[in-house]
Design a protein around this motif. Structure first.
Motif, PDB file in Angstrom:
ATOM      1  N   TRP A  11       0.821  -1.214   0.000  1.00  0.00           N
ATOM      2  CA  TRP A  11       0.000   0.000   0.000  1.00  0.00           C
ATOM      3  C   TRP A  11       0.851   1.260   0.000  1.00  0.00           C
ATOM      4  CZ3 TRP A  11      -4.848  -0.689  -1.230  1.00  0.00           C
ATOM      5  CH2 TRP A  11      -5.459  -1.921  -0.950  1.00  0.00           C
ATOM      6  N   LYS A  12       2.021   1.201   0.624  1.00  0.00           N
ATOM      7  CA  LYS A  12       2.886   2.379   0.661  1.00  0.00           C
ATOM      8  C   LYS A  12       3.395   2.764  -0.722  1.00  0.00           C
ATOM      9  CE  LYS A  12       4.503   1.719   5.424  1.00  0.00           C
ATOM     10  NZ  LYS A  12       5.694   1.516   6.299  1.00  0.00           N
ATOM     11  N   ALA A  13       3.348   1.817  -1.641  1.00  0.00           N
ATOM     12  CA  ALA A  13       3.873   2.056  -2.995  1.00  0.00           C
ATOM     13  C   ALA A  13       2.787   2.511  -3.968  1.00  0.00           C
ATOM     14  CB  ALA A  13       4.532   0.786  -3.524  1.00  0.00           C
ATOM     15  N   MET A  14       1.582   2.771  -3.472  1.00  0.00           N
ATOM     16  CA  MET A  14       0.465   3.066  -4.361  1.00  0.00           C
ATOM     17  C   MET A  14       0.658   4.362  -5.155  1.00  0.00           C
ATOM     18  SD  MET A  14      -1.946   0.777  -4.505  1.00  0.00           S
ATOM     19  CE  MET A  14      -3.581   1.443  -4.741  1.00  0.00           C
ATOM     20  N   GLU A  74      13.803  -5.270  -3.924  1.00  0.00           N
ATOM     21  CA  GLU A  74      12.589  -4.552  -3.536  1.00  0.00           C
ATOM     22  C   GLU A  74      12.223  -3.505  -4.585  1.00  0.00           C
ATOM     23  OE1 GLU A  74      11.903  -3.400   0.642  1.00  0.00           O
ATOM     24  OE2 GLU A  74      13.849  -4.310   1.045  1.00  0.00           O
ATOM     25  N   LEU A  75      13.238  -2.785  -5.062  1.00  0.00           N
ATOM     26  CA  LEU A  75      12.968  -1.796  -6.107  1.00  0.00           C
ATOM     27  C   LEU A  75      12.466  -2.478  -7.377  1.00  0.00           C
ATOM     28  CD1 LEU A  75      15.939   0.755  -5.873  1.00  0.00           C
ATOM     29  CD2 LEU A  75      13.685   0.872  -4.812  1.00  0.00           C
ATOM     30  N   ARG A  76      13.031  -3.626  -7.690  1.00  0.00           N
ATOM     31  CA  ARG A  76      12.601  -4.365  -8.875  1.00  0.00           C
ATOM     32  C   ARG A  76      11.127  -4.759  -8.752  1.00  0.00           C
ATOM     33  NH1 ARG A  76      16.094  -7.430 -12.135  1.00  0.00           N
ATOM     34  NH2 ARG A  76      17.533  -7.735 -10.400  1.00  0.00           N
ATOM     35  N   ASN A  77      10.741  -5.223  -7.575  1.00  0.00           N
ATOM     36  CA  ASN A  77       9.347  -5.614  -7.350  1.00  0.00           C
ATOM     37  C   ASN A  77       8.402  -4.434  -7.456  1.00  0.00           C
ATOM     38  OD1 ASN A  77      10.115  -8.271  -6.910  1.00  0.00           O
ATOM     39  ND2 ASN A  77      10.264  -8.035  -4.697  1.00  0.00           N
ATOM     40  N   ASP A  78       8.893  -3.236  -7.149  1.00  0.00           N
ATOM     41  CA  ASP A  78       8.084  -2.024  -7.235  1.00  0.00           C
ATOM     42  C   ASP A  78       8.106  -1.405  -8.624  1.00  0.00           C
ATOM     43  OD1 ASP A  78       7.499  -2.325  -4.602  1.00  0.00           O
ATOM     44  OD2 ASP A  78       8.871  -0.786  -3.868  1.00  0.00           O
TER      45      ASP A  78
END
Length: 741
Positions: free
Chosen positions: A150-153, A729-733
């Protein structure tokens, strides 16, 4: 499951939801139109008594004054025995225009509420509103899962085409659509008795009325104490009847007013349930909240496009699972085929294998690798056909396979075969197929045939593998699948810029224009500004097969179709057949090639800072991204070459981009200069600044050789450690993208 909860209601209700949304968009402007036409006094400026006095002076036969939530005041009156209704200015009581509700808006409201079908339509509208709640909530969870939480929305969304458009629109509109759906569901549930209705007590006529001589409306104390902005309705007493009273309704409650004494009789405040129901209606319609109406209208405006892109995504997924004919059930199958595919090509090979096994009398169950069952009770052979995505990763239809394998229970008689698909040009050729083969052997399953790797969809290799499997199984198995060749276009080399000869790394920037072909008139009109170019963006791939070789090699594009040229940056490889062929071209020479989309390698839109990292010819697509940065968003390039005098690729262009601020910052490193630096060293030198950019939401795109990319990942892992982040983590985002070779 979550995807089905989101997609199935959308597919079933798409057309009806579009009708609801479109009519909602039309109705959403009504509060704004009413508000713009209304005169709204400031709080405390005008009382209901003042309003009544002004109106009666202009309309002696006034029977009722009504005020909408938008501030529009309407007087209903009788003149010469004829009824009438006018909109009036509350400050003067003078008429503005006859009040005539719009027949068009009334029709649209009926369409929105009931599809013009009375109660049956209202039930349908209520069900659709409830489905929209489900669609919004499931869509929000799917989007959060895709973006990494949710923080990446609010972070940039990677990808392109229908999936990205769908995600961007959904993120923009989800709150507005959810509010409309929730309030609409509530109103329908109340109407049909599924939820209790807000209590509105019906007032009885007052038992005692003074019956005295009626006083002027402007002098009545009860009306003087009510601000006009609180008024909803004031019904006047019947003329010449001293025992009748004023009926007053306000935002807070209702009561009667003695026309002689001005006393408020039998006042009843609104109940909490009534107020809640009233506010739910306002939140749904925007009535009295014109700005909310516009927001809800903008959200509803996305529904037709969301429906269209959602149908496109569904169709693409449906098409990706190529029709495989009748598939045996898990319980009955004696042979199982599981498929891992990213671009759908592998499904064609699976279809051919399934058909030939069926012809040989086998009962075949075929499914994506993600659908691995816990047990196949009758199966004796498990076929795994899988491609490899990116740098040795699982393709999308196999992303959960290894995790599901932990719960897999295999019978002693079950044997497996893994067939990998890939491109031998890449060091991790069929890497994921090898990982799956290892995992299956670790699980204790026995191989029926060693791992086989198919290079660039070779029909010959597939046929040879089928012959080997035929011998193992003792059945005829003549595999014949041949992927459809790509549609090529012809291009003419118009310019080449050569670098790197002095340092034994010849690299050329090659610019092509399409060769014009005869077109029909409608084609000329439609494509007159495209110069016959196929559609592509910087970062997509250009496929070229050298003469005498059917296998295409791929080069990242450094231009977009809107640039009017097709541009690639190619280093001549030792014994490289295709790169040698391209380097031999002279201006005027022609080649054939085709475009392969690469939507997973694109900079995020908007003001997101972009960090570009490359080495050697990997600068090609990065230069294309910078060229397209006409909005001058923050963009930083880190690039490594050999010698600044010999192979500083795109040096003139990069200087221009710095001057016009399409490029914010440039850091270079040269391995054969006096400093002997690599691009990793340039990144380390800017560690604090890069960490701040990442903390601010920056996206990183890396293009070039595999060894360079590996070193860059290690450097960024070190830089990100104080932020409790890593490259994965950046890749997943979607914030760390690679195009490596």
């Amino acid at each position: 499951m979550l995807r089905k909860l989101h997609g199935l209601p959308g597919l079933v209700a798409a057309l009806f939801l579009v009708v609801l949304a479109t009519s909602g968009v039309v109705l959403s402007v009504v509060p704004t139109l009413e508000r713009s036409a209304a005169t709204v006094p400031a709080a405390g400026e005008l009382s209901v008594a003042d309003l009544a006095e002004h109106v009666v002076a202009n309309y002696p036969g006034t029977e009722q004054i009504a005020r909408s939530l938008s501030g529009e005041v309407v007087v209903y009156y009788s003149r010469d025995g004829q009824p009438g209704a006018d909109r009036v200015n509350p400050l003067t009581g003078k008429g503005i225009a006859p009040y005539q509700p719009s027949a068009w808006f009334r029709w649209v409201k009926n369409l929105h509420r009931s599809f013009l079908m009375d109660d049956a339509g209202r039930i349908l509208a209520g069900v659709l509103a409830a489905l929209m709640v489900l669609i919004c909530l499931s869509g929000a969870f799917l989007l959060a899962r895709r973006l990494g939480g949710w923080k990446a929305m609010l972070r940039p969304i990677a990808g392109s085409g229908s999936p990205r458009i769908h995600a961007e629109l959904a993120r923009f509109a989800v709150i507005g659509l959810l509010l409309s759906a929730l309030t609409g569901s509530y109103m329908s549930a109340v109407r049909f008795g599924l939820l209790p209705e807000g209590t509105i007590t019906e007032l009885s006529f007052p038992a005692e009325v003074s019956g005295g001589t009626p006083a002027p409306a402007g002098s009545l104390s009860a009306l003087k104490s009510v601000d006009v902005n609180e008024l909803r309705e004031l019904v006047f007493p019947y003329p010449d009847d001293p025992m009748d009273v004023y009926s007053l309704s306000t935002a807070q409650g209702s009561g009667f007013v003695d026309q002689a004494t001005g006393e408020l009789l039998q006042y009843q405040p609104r109940s909490a349930g009534s107020k809640f129901q009233h506010w739910m209606a306002r939140l749904h319609t925007g009535e009295g909240l014109w700005w909310l109406g516009l927001i809800l209208g903008l959200a509803a405006l996305t529904v037709p496009m969301l429906s269209f892109t959602g149908l496109q995504i569904w169709w693409q997924r449906r098409s990706s699972a190529i029709s495989l004919g009748e598939s045996a059930s898990i319980e009955a199958a004696d042979t199982v085929i599981l498929v891992g595919s990213e671009g759908n090509t592998t499904w064609g090979f699976a279809k051919d294998l399934q058909n030939k096994l069926n012809q040989a009398g086998k009962k075949v169950h075929c499914a994506p690798m993600n659908d691995l069952a816990e047990h196949y009770p009758q199966a004796s052979v498990l076929f795994i056909l899988t491609s490899t995505y990116g740098d040795g990763d699982a393709p999308s239809s196999a992303s959960q396979f290894i995790a599901r394998l932990e719960h897999f229970q295999a019978d002693d008689g079950l044997k497996f075969v893994v067939l990998g698909f890939g491109d031998q040009q890449f060091p991790k050729f069929c890497q994921y197929a090898q990982d799956v083969d290892t995992a299956l052997r670790s699980k204790g399953l026995k191989q029926m045939h060693p791992l086989t790797r198919i290079d660039r969809g070779s029909a010959t290799q597939f046929q040879e593998w089928g012959e080997a499997i035929s011998e193992r199984m003792g059945i005829p198995l003549a595999l014949t699948h041949n992927p459809a060749p790509a549609v090529t276009s012809e291009f003419e080399l118009v310019e080449r810029v050569d670098y790197g000869v002095a340092v034994n790394a010849p690299t050329s920037i090659l610019r092509f224009k399409p060769v014009k072909s005869e077109r029909k008139l409608w084609q000329k009109l439609l494509f007159q500004n495209r110069q016959n170019l196929p559609d592509f963006e910087a970062g997509d791939l250009f496929g070229v097969a050298p003469p005498g070789d059917r296998a295409a090699r791929f080069y990242s594009l450094a231009s977009s179709a809107s640039d009017g040229i097709l541009e690639i940056c190619v280093r001549k490889q030792t014994h490289g057949i295709c790169s040698g062929y391209l380097h031999s071209l002279k201006p005027g020479d022609r080649i054939s090639g085709f475009i392969q989309k690469n939507p997973g390698f694109r900079p995020a839109g908007g003001a997101t800072p972009i960090i570009l990292v490359g080495a050697g010819a990997g600068i090609g697509p990065l230069a294309g991204f910078i060229r397209k940065n006409t909005e001058r968003n923050p963009m930083y390039l880190y690039w490594g070459g050999r010698n600044p005098q010999s192979d500083f690729l795109y040096r003139p262009e990069l200087g221009c981009y710095l001057d016009d601020h399409r490029l914010t910052g440039l850091s270079t490193a040269f391995s054969r200069s006096a400093e002997k630096n690599y691009v990793q060293d340039a990144i380390i030198a800017d560690e604090p600044a890069l960490r701040q950019l990442v903390e601010a939401g920056a996206q990183i795109l890396v293009c070039g050789g595999r060894d360079m990319a590996s070193g860059v990942r290690q450097v960024f892992d070190s830089i990100l450690k104080p932020l409790n982040l890593d490259v994965e983590e950046l890749r997943n985002d979607g914030r760390y993208l690679e195009d490596v070779y």
